[in-house]
Write a protein that holds these residues in place. Structure first.
Motif, short mmCIF file in Angstrom:
data_model
loop_
_atom_site.label_atom_id
_atom_site.label_comp_id
_atom_site.label_asym_id
_atom_site.label_seq_id
_atom_site.Cartn_x
_atom_site.Cartn_y
_atom_site.Cartn_z
N GLY A 190 0.78 -1.24 0.00
CA GLY A 190 0.00 0.00 0.00
C GLY A 190 0.80 1.28 0.00
N ALA A 191 2.08 1.22 0.34
CA ALA A 191 2.89 2.44 0.37
C ALA A 191 3.03 3.08 -1.01
N ARG A 192 2.71 2.32 -2.06
CA ARG A 192 2.82 2.85 -3.43
C ARG A 192 1.51 3.40 -3.97
N PHE A 193 0.45 3.33 -3.15
CA PHE A 193 -0.87 3.68 -3.67
C PHE A 193 -1.61 4.66 -2.76
N MET A 194 -2.61 5.33 -3.34
CA MET A 194 -3.51 6.18 -2.58
C MET A 194 -4.92 6.02 -3.13
N ARG A 195 -5.88 6.26 -2.25
CA ARG A 195 -7.28 6.25 -2.67
C ARG A 195 -7.83 7.67 -2.64
N PHE A 196 -8.41 8.08 -3.78
CA PHE A 196 -9.07 9.38 -3.88
C PHE A 196 -10.58 9.14 -4.00
N SER A 197 -11.34 9.72 -3.08
CA SER A 197 -12.79 9.62 -3.15
C SER A 197 -13.35 10.75 -4.00
N TYR A 198 -14.31 10.41 -4.88
CA TYR A 198 -14.95 11.46 -5.67
C TYR A 198 -16.44 11.57 -5.31
N ALA A 199 -16.72 11.36 -4.00
CA ALA A 199 -18.10 11.45 -3.53
C ALA A 199 -18.52 12.89 -3.24
N GLY A 200 -17.58 13.82 -3.31
CA GLY A 200 -17.89 15.22 -3.03
C GLY A 200 -18.51 15.92 -4.22
N SER A 201 -18.62 17.24 -4.11
CA SER A 201 -19.21 18.02 -5.19
C SER A 201 -18.24 18.14 -6.36
N HIS A 202 -18.77 18.44 -7.54
CA HIS A 202 -17.93 18.59 -8.72
C HIS A 202 -16.98 19.77 -8.57
N ALA A 203 -17.47 20.85 -7.96
CA ALA A 203 -16.62 22.02 -7.75
C ALA A 203 -15.44 21.67 -6.85
N GLU A 204 -15.67 20.84 -5.83
CA GLU A 204 -14.58 20.41 -4.95
C GLU A 204 -13.57 19.58 -5.71
N MET A 205 -14.05 18.69 -6.57
CA MET A 205 -13.13 17.86 -7.34
C MET A 205 -12.25 18.72 -8.26
N GLU A 206 -12.86 19.67 -8.92
CA GLU A 206 -12.10 20.55 -9.82
C GLU A 206 -11.06 21.35 -9.04
N SER A 207 -11.46 21.88 -7.90
CA SER A 207 -10.54 22.69 -7.09
C SER A 207 -9.38 21.84 -6.56
N ALA A 208 -9.70 20.62 -6.11
CA ALA A 208 -8.65 19.74 -5.59
C ALA A 208 -7.62 19.42 -6.67
N LEU A 209 -8.08 19.09 -7.86
CA LEU A 209 -7.16 18.76 -8.95
C LEU A 209 -6.35 19.97 -9.37
N ASP A 210 -6.95 21.14 -9.33
CA ASP A 210 -6.22 22.37 -9.66
C ASP A 210 -5.12 22.65 -8.64
N ARG A 211 -5.31 22.23 -7.41
CA ARG A 211 -4.27 22.39 -6.39
C ARG A 211 -3.18 21.33 -6.54
N ILE A 212 -3.58 20.10 -6.85
CA ILE A 212 -2.62 19.00 -6.89
C ILE A 212 -1.61 19.18 -8.02
N GLY A 213 -2.07 19.64 -9.18
CA GLY A 213 -1.16 19.76 -10.33
C GLY A 213 0.05 20.62 -10.05
N PRO A 214 -0.11 21.89 -9.67
CA PRO A 214 1.05 22.74 -9.39
C PRO A 214 1.90 22.21 -8.23
N TRP A 215 1.23 21.62 -7.25
CA TRP A 215 1.96 21.07 -6.10
C TRP A 215 2.91 19.95 -6.51
N LEU A 216 2.43 19.05 -7.36
CA LEU A 216 3.30 17.97 -7.83
C LEU A 216 4.48 18.51 -8.61
N LYS A 217 4.25 19.52 -9.43
CA LYS A 217 5.33 20.11 -10.22
C LYS A 217 6.38 20.78 -9.36
N SER A 218 5.96 21.27 -8.21
CA SER A 218 6.89 22.01 -7.35
C SER A 218 7.72 21.09 -6.46
N ARG A 219 7.40 19.81 -6.44
CA ARG A 219 8.11 18.88 -5.54
C ARG A 219 9.47 18.50 -6.07
#
Length: 372
Positions: free
Chosen positions: A343-372
């Motif tokens: 399991g150390a190689r995997f993560m679970r993402f739930s998409y049970a939230g609102s569509h706006a939350e999903m879009e916002s979360a992905l918009d945050r994750i992209g730049p964050w991954l690039k900055s690592r």
């Protein structure tokens, strides 16, 4: 759960946290359920019911099997429970003795492992992957028996599965059911995510035989997590033993939730509209996560989870999840909760939230991954 607790703490501080960590529908319980609960509260006549639930709810659940699956079942076989968790407790206590071997899949819902272990049972976790369509097979169970040097007493599957979203086909379920029946092995089918199947066939184990113990809940499809109401469908010979055990452990499921659940069964149009939102979220994640360098480790065939390979970014998904929460306030669940081996190689993402939350979360994750 550590990540969830930290997300809750940050929210309490007023931080804008987006949780993709839990299977908590963003939509409330169906309007009909809330109205039924309101009426029940107004009458004030709420108390103990029959240990297996009120008759009308058991009849309504049996009717759902007829209309949804084309399967006829006697309402007497339906046991209403205090959430699916109570169903698992009742099944495990009734079916097994301390030291028995019980098979589950890896990755899989961690509560299975934890409850079975707490009851003194030995958990046999069998890895599933693309080679078996992420489904359990009799051959894999026999291989596990050979390795252990003794026979298993029970087999538990979930379809759709948490965390992978994998769906067992009717044929796969039939093969497991037949294998268990031939060997006198208890077969438990967790169908809590039924109604949330996006690809493949949604088959209840009741469609292949009456041998299986079915566990289901109003939490997911009907968005009633906090109401703590679920059900079992039992073989006839287990009805009375489970009734006695349930009466001793729980007395009865909460009557308020039972009235709400019965009303919820008639709210499929509202719930199907909610499911359309999940499908929209699923399509969004299906496109965006691989573009962000987070490929899927299993198909999103059902439930509302994406099981993602994060090994290109980390070899420790727990620390990765903590860092992501701390840096950009997006919570997701580290894979070791579901798979203590890989399991150390995997993560679970739930998409049970609102569509706006999903879009916002992905918009945050992209730049964050690039900055690592």
């Amino acid at each position: 759960m550590d990540v969830l607790a930290e997300a809750t703490r940050l929210k309490g501080e007023g931080r804008d946290v987006i949780s993709m960590a839990v299977g908590q529908p963003a939509h409330p319980a169906p309007m009909a359920a809330r109205e039924a609960a309101r009426r029940a509260l107004e009458t004030g006549r709420l108390g103990y019911t029959d240990a297996l639930g009120i008759k009308s709810l058991r009849q309504a659940i049996a009717a759902r099997y007829r209309t949804h699956y084309g399967v006829e079942i006697d309402p007497a076989r339906v046991a209403v429970t205090t959430g699916s968790s109570a169903g698992f407790n009742l099944a495990f206590l009734q079916l097994f003795n301390p030291g028995d071997l019980v098979v589950i899949t890896r990755p899989g819902y961690p509560a299975y492992r934890n409850i079975l272990s707490a009851l003194g049972l030995e958990v046999v976790e069998i890895p599933v992957g693309p080679e078996t369509a992420h489904a359990l097979t009799p051959a894999a169970i026999e291989a596990a028996e050979a390795e252990k040097g003794r026979r298993v007493s029970g087999v538990l599957i979930a379809s759709p599965a948490n965390p992978t979203g994998a769906v067992h086909s009717r044929q796969a379920i039939a093969e497991l059911d037949a294998w268990c029946a031939d060997r006198g092995v208890a077969f438990i089918s967790d169908e809590i995510y039924h109604g949330l199947t996006w690809s493949g066939e949604e088959a209840t184990a009741l469609s292949v035989s009456d041998n299986a113990i079915i566990i289901n809940s109003f939490s997911k499809y009907f968005c009633m997590t906090g109401w703590r109401i679920g059900w079992m469908v039992l073989p006839e010979d287990l009805i009375r033993p489970v009734e006695c055990l349930a009466q001793s452990l729980y007395i009865s499921p909460p009557e308020l939730s039972q009235h709400a659940a019965e009303a919820a069964l008639g709210a499929t149009a509202e719930m199907d509209a909610v499911c359309a939102g999940y499908r929209q979220n699923r399509d969004l994640l299906a496109q965006r996560l691989p573009e962000l360098g987070l490929p899927f480790a299993a198909p999103m065939d059902g439930a509302f989870y994406a099981w993602v390979d994060v090994s290109a970014h980390t070899n420790d998904s727990m620390s990765f999840a903590r860092r992501m929460l701390a840096d950009i306030h997006v919570a997701a669940t580290p894979g070791r909760d579901f798979d203590p081996v890989d399991g150390a190689r995997f993560m679970r993402f739930s998409y049970a939230g609102s569509h706006a939350e999903m879009e916002s979360a992905l918009d945050r994750i992209g730049p964050w991954l690039k900055s690592r």
